[in-house]
Design a protein around this motif. Structure first.
Motif, PDB file in Angstrom:
ATOM      1  N   TYR A  84       0.829  -1.211   0.000  1.00 55.53           N
ATOM      2  CA  TYR A  84       0.000   0.000   0.000  1.00 55.53           C
ATOM      3  C   TYR A  84       0.858   1.254   0.000  1.00 55.53           C
ATOM      4  CZ  TYR A  84      -2.532   4.019   1.497  1.00 55.53           C
ATOM      5  OH  TYR A  84      -3.006   5.298   1.567  1.00 55.53           O
ATOM      6  N   HIS A  85       1.836   1.321   0.892  1.00 54.48           N
ATOM      7  CA  HIS A  85       2.625   2.546   1.000  1.00 54.48           C
ATOM      8  C   HIS A  85       3.506   2.767  -0.225  1.00 54.48           C
ATOM      9  CE1 HIS A  85       1.183   2.376   5.138  1.00 54.48           C
ATOM     10  NE2 HIS A  85       1.205   3.689   4.997  1.00 54.48           N
ATOM     11  N   ALA A  86       3.988   1.700  -0.853  1.00 52.24           N
ATOM     12  CA  ALA A  86       4.751   1.855  -2.102  1.00 52.24           C
ATOM     13  C   ALA A  86       3.844   2.364  -3.224  1.00 52.24           C
ATOM     14  CB  ALA A  86       5.402   0.533  -2.490  1.00 52.24           C
ATOM     15  N   TYR A  92       1.473   9.370  -5.506  1.00 56.58           N
ATOM     16  CA  TYR A  92       1.754  10.746  -5.118  1.00 56.58           C
ATOM     17  C   TYR A  92       2.899  11.343  -5.933  1.00 56.58           C
ATOM     18  CZ  TYR A  92      -1.234  12.756  -1.606  1.00 56.58           C
ATOM     19  OH  TYR A  92      -2.285  13.367  -0.978  1.00 56.58           O
ATOM     20  N   LEU A  93       3.881  10.532  -6.290  1.00 58.78           N
ATOM     21  CA  LEU A  93       4.965  11.034  -7.130  1.00 58.78           C
ATOM     22  C   LEU A  93       4.423  11.483  -8.479  1.00 58.78           C
ATOM     23  CD1 LEU A  93       7.943  11.638  -7.585  1.00 58.78           C
ATOM     24  CD2 LEU A  93       8.197   9.266  -8.367  1.00 58.78           C
ATOM     25  N   SER A  94       3.563  10.658  -9.088  1.00 54.19           N
ATOM     26  CA  SER A  94       2.989  11.040 -10.376  1.00 54.19           C
ATOM     27  C   SER A  94       2.126  12.285 -10.239  1.00 54.19           C
ATOM     28  CB  SER A  94       2.176   9.886 -10.972  1.00 54.19           C
ATOM     29  OG  SER A  94       0.994   9.648 -10.242  1.00 54.19           O
ATOM     30  N   VAL A 128       4.355  21.926  -3.045  1.00 54.50           N
ATOM     31  CA  VAL A 128       5.245  21.660  -1.909  1.00 54.50           C
ATOM     32  C   VAL A 128       4.665  20.560  -1.027  1.00 54.50           C
ATOM     33  CG1 VAL A 128       6.228  22.655   0.200  1.00 54.50           C
ATOM     34  CG2 VAL A 128       6.277  23.957  -1.936  1.00 54.50           C
ATOM     35  N   MET A 129       3.387  20.652  -0.701  1.00 56.10           N
ATOM     36  CA  MET A 129       2.742  19.639   0.149  1.00 56.10           C
ATOM     37  C   MET A 129       2.703  18.274  -0.550  1.00 56.10           C
ATOM     38  SD  MET A 129       2.142  21.123   2.899  1.00 56.10           S
ATOM     39  CE  MET A 129       2.874  22.729   2.968  1.00 56.10           C
ATOM     40  N   ALA A 130       2.474  18.262  -1.857  1.00 57.86           N
ATOM     41  CA  ALA A 130       2.412  16.991  -2.589  1.00 57.86           C
ATOM     42  C   ALA A 130       3.768  16.296  -2.584  1.00 57.86           C
ATOM     43  CB  ALA A 130       1.935  17.224  -4.020  1.00 57.86           C
ATOM     44  N   PHE A 131       4.847  17.044  -2.823  1.00 52.76           N
ATOM     45  CA  PHE A 131       6.169  16.417  -2.796  1.00 52.76           C
ATOM     46  C   PHE A 131       6.546  15.975  -1.385  1.00 52.76           C
ATOM     47  CE2 PHE A 131       6.915  18.191  -7.072  1.00 52.76           C
ATOM     48  CZ  PHE A 131       7.430  17.053  -7.679  1.00 52.76           C
ATOM     49  N   PHE A 132       6.159  16.749  -0.372  1.00 55.46           N
ATOM     50  CA  PHE A 132       6.433  16.341   1.003  1.00 55.46           C
ATOM     51  C   PHE A 132       5.638  15.080   1.353  1.00 55.46           C
ATOM     52  CE2 PHE A 132       6.053  16.608   5.659  1.00 55.46           C
ATOM     53  CZ  PHE A 132       7.410  16.543   5.964  1.00 55.46           C
ATOM     54  N   THR A 133       4.393  15.006   0.920  1.00 58.82           N
ATOM     55  CA  THR A 133       3.580  13.814   1.157  1.00 58.82           C
ATOM     56  C   THR A 133       4.170  12.611   0.433  1.00 58.82           C
ATOM     57  OG1 THR A 133       1.636  15.232   1.392  1.00 58.82           O
ATOM     58  CG2 THR A 133       1.225  12.885   1.055  1.00 58.82           C
ATOM     59  N   THR A 134       4.673  12.816  -0.782  1.00 61.92           N
ATOM     60  CA  THR A 134       5.355  11.746  -1.515  1.00 61.92           C
ATOM     61  C   THR A 134       6.530  11.227  -0.694  1.00 61.92           C
ATOM     62  OG1 THR A 134       4.773  12.745  -3.635  1.00 61.92           O
ATOM     63  CG2 THR A 134       6.590  11.167  -3.642  1.00 61.92           C
ATOM     64  N   PHE A 135       7.312  12.146  -0.144  1.00 59.95           N
ATOM     65  CA  PHE A 135       8.455  11.786   0.685  1.00 59.95           C
ATOM     66  C   PHE A 135       8.015  10.962   1.897  1.00 59.95           C
ATOM     67  CE2 PHE A 135      11.164  12.980   4.342  1.00 59.95           C
ATOM     68  CZ  PHE A 135      12.352  12.397   3.920  1.00 59.95           C
ATOM     69  N   LEU A 136       6.939  11.384   2.563  1.00 60.57           N
ATOM     70  CA  LEU A 136       6.449  10.645   3.733  1.00 60.57           C
ATOM     71  C   LEU A 136       6.034   9.221   3.362  1.00 60.57           C
ATOM     72  CD1 LEU A 136       4.296  13.398   5.478  1.00 60.57           C
ATOM     73  CD2 LEU A 136       6.437  12.412   6.319  1.00 60.57           C
ATOM     74  N   TYR A 137       5.298   9.069   2.251  1.00 63.26           N
ATOM     75  CA  TYR A 137       4.884   7.734   1.830  1.00 63.26           C
ATOM     76  C   TYR A 137       6.092   6.883   1.434  1.00 63.26           C
ATOM     77  CZ  TYR A 137      -0.167   8.471   2.031  1.00 63.26           C
ATOM     78  OH  TYR A 137      -1.451   8.672   2.468  1.00 63.26           O
ATOM     79  N   CYS A 138       7.102   7.476   0.811  1.00 69.34           N
ATOM     80  CA  CYS A 138       8.323   6.727   0.464  1.00 69.34           C
ATOM     81  C   CYS A 138       9.026   6.225   1.715  1.00 69.34           C
ATOM     82  CB  CYS A 138       9.277   7.601  -0.350  1.00 69.34           C
ATOM     83  SG  CYS A 138       8.791   7.880  -2.041  1.00 69.34           S
TER      84      CYS A 138
END
Length: 151
Positions: A84-86, A92-94, A128-138
């Motif tokens: 799920y997290h991957a 989120y990256l896309s 900014v929030m989307a890339f930070f959220t991507t980072f958190l999920y990664c």
């Protein structure tokens, strides 16, 4: 039930990567809110970005409550957690890349109106929030994978 090495109940607030649920809610919800507060034109990918932010927000909420109630004790849960997290990180990256693209295209249409500038600022904040959220999920996916390999 078998011991999967996954925390449940209140221990999810003190274990990595599960403590990341809260910032994933907050920043994912901010992406959703920021995009929802702008206008959607037919030729841009904001629909995908909204789908990703809403889907991940609700799935993370569901995941959080599954962990909180201790229903994650089956042997399949460590694999599901990583999967799920991957998937959320990839989604989120896309969405982040598409949102950054839309924002640069918006800047190219520059206008001196106050409303345009407000929308442009919302888009920048959403990127900014989307890339930070991507980072958190990664990070969550990587730490979940390490936990799965060690259990």
């Amino acid at each position: 039930m078998s011991d999967t090495g996954l925390p449940s109940g209140g221990s999810i607030f003190t274990s990595l990567p599960d403590v990341l649920f809260i910032p994933e809610f907050v920043f994912g919800g901010l992406v959703w809110t920021l995009i929802a507060s702008t206008s959607v034109t037919a030729a841009n990918p904001l629909g995908w970005i909204m789908f990703v932010s809403i889907f991940c927000f609700f799935m993370t909420t569901l995941w959080f409550f599954i962990f909180l109630t201790g229903k994650n004790k089956s042997s399949i849960w460590p694999n599901l957690d990583v999967g799920y997290h991957a998937t959320a990180a990839l989604f989120y990256l896309s969405a982040s890349v598409l949102l950054a693209y839309v924002t640069t295209q918006l800047k190219a249409q520059s206008s001196s109106s106050v409303e345009f500038f407000r929308i442009y600022q919302l888009f920048i904040a959403a990127v900014v929030m989307a890339f930070f959220t991507t980072f958190l999920y990664c990070i969550h996916a990587i730490l979940s994978a390490f936990r799965r390999m060690s259990s």
